[in-house]
Design a protein around this motif. Sequence first.
Motif, PDB file in Angstrom:
ATOM      1  N   ARG A   1       0.983  -1.193  -0.009  1.00 59.92           N
ATOM      2  CA  ARG A   1      -0.068   0.054  -0.115  1.00 59.92           C
ATOM      3  C   ARG A   1       0.928   1.173   0.052  1.00 59.92           C
ATOM      4  NH1 ARG A   1      -5.220  -0.836   0.073  1.00 59.92           N
ATOM      5  NH2 ARG A   1      -5.923  -2.913   0.938  1.00 59.92           N
ATOM      6  N   LYS A   2       0.387   2.509  -0.472  1.00 63.21           N
ATOM      7  CA  LYS A   2       0.947   3.586  -0.419  1.00 63.21           C
ATOM      8  C   LYS A   2      -0.130   4.578   0.100  1.00 63.21           C
ATOM      9  CE  LYS A   2      -0.333   4.659  -5.131  1.00 63.21           C
ATOM     10  NZ  LYS A   2       0.268   5.132  -6.591  1.00 63.21           N
ATOM     11  N   PRO A   3       0.291   6.158   0.541  1.00 62.84           N
ATOM     12  CA  PRO A   3      -0.619   6.874   0.744  1.00 62.84           C
ATOM     13  C   PRO A   3      -1.190   7.646  -0.503  1.00 62.84           C
ATOM     14  CG  PRO A   3       1.514   7.578   1.409  1.00 62.84           C
ATOM     15  CD  PRO A   3       1.768   6.173   1.064  1.00 62.84           C
ATOM     16  N   CYS A   4      -2.464   7.981  -0.397  1.00 62.35           N
ATOM     17  CA  CYS A   4      -2.954   8.776  -1.801  1.00 62.35           C
ATOM     18  C   CYS A   4      -2.301  10.089  -1.782  1.00 62.35           C
ATOM     19  CB  CYS A   4      -4.455   8.693  -1.557  1.00 62.35           C
ATOM     20  SG  CYS A   4      -5.369   9.932  -2.786  1.00 62.35           S
ATOM     21  N   PRO A   5      -1.842  10.485  -2.825  1.00 58.42           N
ATOM     22  CA  PRO A   5      -1.201  11.839  -2.871  1.00 58.42           C
ATOM     23  C   PRO A   5      -2.090  13.038  -2.656  1.00 58.42           C
ATOM     24  CG  PRO A   5      -1.303  10.885  -5.111  1.00 58.42           C
ATOM     25  CD  PRO A   5      -1.766  10.113  -4.160  1.00 58.42           C
ATOM     26  N   MET A   6      -3.567  12.709  -2.796  1.00 60.27           N
ATOM     27  CA  MET A   6      -4.499  13.984  -2.552  1.00 60.27           C
ATOM     28  C   MET A   6      -5.163  13.824  -0.940  1.00 60.27           C
ATOM     29  SD  MET A   6      -4.436  15.133  -5.326  1.00 60.27           S
ATOM     30  CE  MET A   6      -5.905  16.639  -5.180  1.00 60.27           C
ATOM     31  N   CYS A   7      -5.532  12.520  -0.541  1.00 59.41           N
ATOM     32  CA  CYS A   7      -6.069  12.519   0.778  1.00 59.41           C
ATOM     33  C   CYS A   7      -5.390  11.894   1.911  1.00 59.41           C
ATOM     34  CB  CYS A   7      -7.494  11.809   0.683  1.00 59.41           C
ATOM     35  SG  CYS A   7      -7.390  10.144   0.128  1.00 59.41           S
ATOM     36  N   GLY A   8      -4.415  11.101   1.538  1.00 63.51           N
ATOM     37  CA  GLY A   8      -3.492  10.348   2.490  1.00 63.51           C
ATOM     38  C   GLY A   8      -3.717   9.273   2.910  1.00 63.51           C
ATOM     39  N   GLU A   9      -4.950   8.676   2.487  1.00 61.75           N
ATOM     40  CA  GLU A   9      -5.571   7.237   2.797  1.00 61.75           C
ATOM     41  C   GLU A   9      -4.617   6.224   2.303  1.00 61.75           C
ATOM     42  OE1 GLU A   9      -7.620   6.261   5.192  1.00 61.75           O
ATOM     43  OE2 GLU A   9      -8.447   8.504   5.509  1.00 61.75           O
ATOM     44  N   GLN A  10      -4.404   5.165   2.955  1.00 60.18           N
ATOM     45  CA  GLN A  10      -3.652   4.004   2.504  1.00 60.18           C
ATOM     46  C   GLN A  10      -4.377   3.173   1.540  1.00 60.18           C
ATOM     47  OE1 GLN A  10      -0.527   3.003   2.957  1.00 60.18           O
ATOM     48  NE2 GLN A  10      -0.416   4.972   4.241  1.00 60.18           N
ATOM     49  N   ILE A  11      -3.954   3.296   0.136  1.00 55.40           N
ATOM     50  CA  ILE A  11      -4.459   2.561  -1.034  1.00 55.40           C
ATOM     51  C   ILE A  11      -3.380   1.576  -1.576  1.00 55.40           C
ATOM     52  CG2 ILE A  11      -6.008   4.551  -1.672  1.00 55.40           C
ATOM     53  CD1 ILE A  11      -4.022   5.361  -3.815  1.00 55.40           C
ATOM     54  N   SER A  12      -3.931   0.799  -2.455  1.00 53.47           N
ATOM     55  CA  SER A  12      -3.096  -0.329  -3.172  1.00 53.47           C
ATOM     56  C   SER A  12      -2.220   0.683  -4.041  1.00 53.47           C
ATOM     57  CB  SER A  12      -3.910  -1.046  -4.135  1.00 53.47           C
ATOM     58  OG  SER A  12      -3.283  -1.860  -4.874  1.00 53.47           O
ATOM     59  N   ILE A  13      -0.814  -0.037  -4.061  1.00 51.63           N
ATOM     60  CA  ILE A  13       0.168   0.583  -4.759  1.00 51.63           C
ATOM     61  C   ILE A  13      -0.090   0.612  -6.463  1.00 51.63           C
ATOM     62  CG2 ILE A  13       1.587  -1.322  -5.357  1.00 51.63           C
ATOM     63  CD1 ILE A  13       4.149   0.459  -4.191  1.00 51.63           C
ATOM     64  N   ASN A  14      -0.950  -0.245  -6.803  1.00 51.81           N
ATOM     65  CA  ASN A  14      -1.472  -0.285  -8.065  1.00 51.81           C
ATOM     66  C   ASN A  14      -3.000   0.360  -8.644  1.00 51.81           C
ATOM     67  OD1 ASN A  14       0.892  -1.833  -8.595  1.00 51.81           O
ATOM     68  ND2 ASN A  14      -0.342  -3.987  -8.212  1.00 51.81           N
ATOM     69  N   ALA A  15      -3.282   0.920  -7.661  1.00 51.62           N
ATOM     70  CA  ALA A  15      -4.534   1.831  -7.845  1.00 51.62           C
ATOM     71  C   ALA A  15      -4.431   2.747  -8.948  1.00 51.62           C
ATOM     72  CB  ALA A  15      -5.053   2.346  -6.492  1.00 51.62           C
ATOM     73  N   ILE A  16      -5.554   2.607  -9.566  1.00 46.86           N
ATOM     74  CA  ILE A  16      -5.659   4.077 -10.643  1.00 46.86           C
ATOM     75  C   ILE A  16      -6.651   5.070 -10.172  1.00 46.86           C
ATOM     76  CG2 ILE A  16      -5.104   2.301 -12.541  1.00 46.86           C
ATOM     77  CD1 ILE A  16      -8.039   2.042 -13.334  1.00 46.86           C
ATOM     78  N   LYS A  17      -7.322   4.627  -9.117  1.00 44.55           N
ATOM     79  CA  LYS A  17      -8.364   5.515  -8.804  1.00 44.55           C
ATOM     80  C   LYS A  17      -8.608   5.182  -7.149  1.00 44.55           C
ATOM     81  CE  LYS A  17     -12.906   7.074  -8.810  1.00 44.55           C
ATOM     82  NZ  LYS A  17     -14.576   6.655  -9.338  1.00 44.55           N
ATOM     83  N   CYS A  18      -8.594   6.375  -6.300  1.00 40.95           N
ATOM     84  CA  CYS A  18      -8.603   6.327  -4.587  1.00 40.95           C
ATOM     85  C   CYS A  18      -9.952   6.103  -4.436  1.00 40.95           C
ATOM     86  CB  CYS A  18      -7.977   7.566  -4.296  1.00 40.95           C
ATOM     87  SG  CYS A  18      -8.052   7.479  -2.516  1.00 40.95           S
ATOM     88  N   ARG A  19     -10.129   5.165  -3.804  1.00 39.49           N
ATOM     89  CA  ARG A  19     -11.526   4.900  -3.141  1.00 39.49           C
ATOM     90  C   ARG A  19     -12.052   5.580  -2.107  1.00 39.49           C
ATOM     91  NH1 ARG A  19     -11.722   0.188   1.030  1.00 39.49           N
ATOM     92  NH2 ARG A  19      -9.527   0.454   2.217  1.00 39.49           N
ATOM     93  N   PHE A  20     -11.243   6.470  -1.683  1.00 35.40           N
ATOM     94  CA  PHE A  20     -11.733   7.492  -0.641  1.00 35.40           C
ATOM     95  C   PHE A  20     -12.029   8.722  -1.034  1.00 35.40           C
ATOM     96  CE2 PHE A  20      -8.870   4.447   1.518  1.00 35.40           C
ATOM     97  CZ  PHE A  20      -9.590   3.854   2.538  1.00 35.40           C
TER      98      PHE A  20
END
Length: 181
Positions: A77-96
Amino acid sequence: MPIHVTCDSCHSNFNAPDGTGGKRAKCPSCGSVIVIPTPPPKEEEVFEAEMAPAGGFDDDDFEIEAPVETPSTDEPRKPCPMCGEQISINAIKCRFCGEIFDPQLKKQARISSSGEDEQLGVFEWIIAILCSNIGCIVAIVYIIQGKPKGKKMLMVVACVYVITFIIGVIIGVFQEVQNAP
């Protein structure tokens, strides 16, 4: 009393204002998103909680919510650059927060969401035809905003200008013919 915070990324230290415990903030040094720790309760608050009156309330009077468990995955996982929530490192869209990271998908989403901006409404048609100067300004504003209907409105205004010019020339020619001896 300020809360002492240490950044996990750059290990810089700073103080956060009282009452911000548990909230997310950006590190002033490196900009990474960190969670401000919650300070331990003061001794006075602990003493007051222990000395609360026991009569009148039992466990059935309080709704206790079970903690929400996040599914444990072995996926990095990595933090979303916009909201900081932990998302999958391969995510193409933040679920938060809904931020789209893939540039092609982001462009496609922007185009599909602008469907209502493609067609001119009645108001735009009236302005473009009857008030061409104002219609030209509105069209330029739409173009600056990136709305596709701005170009269409500008074309309508240009056509109105051309038609008005042609009608003016025809009327001028007829007047000269009538005034000729």
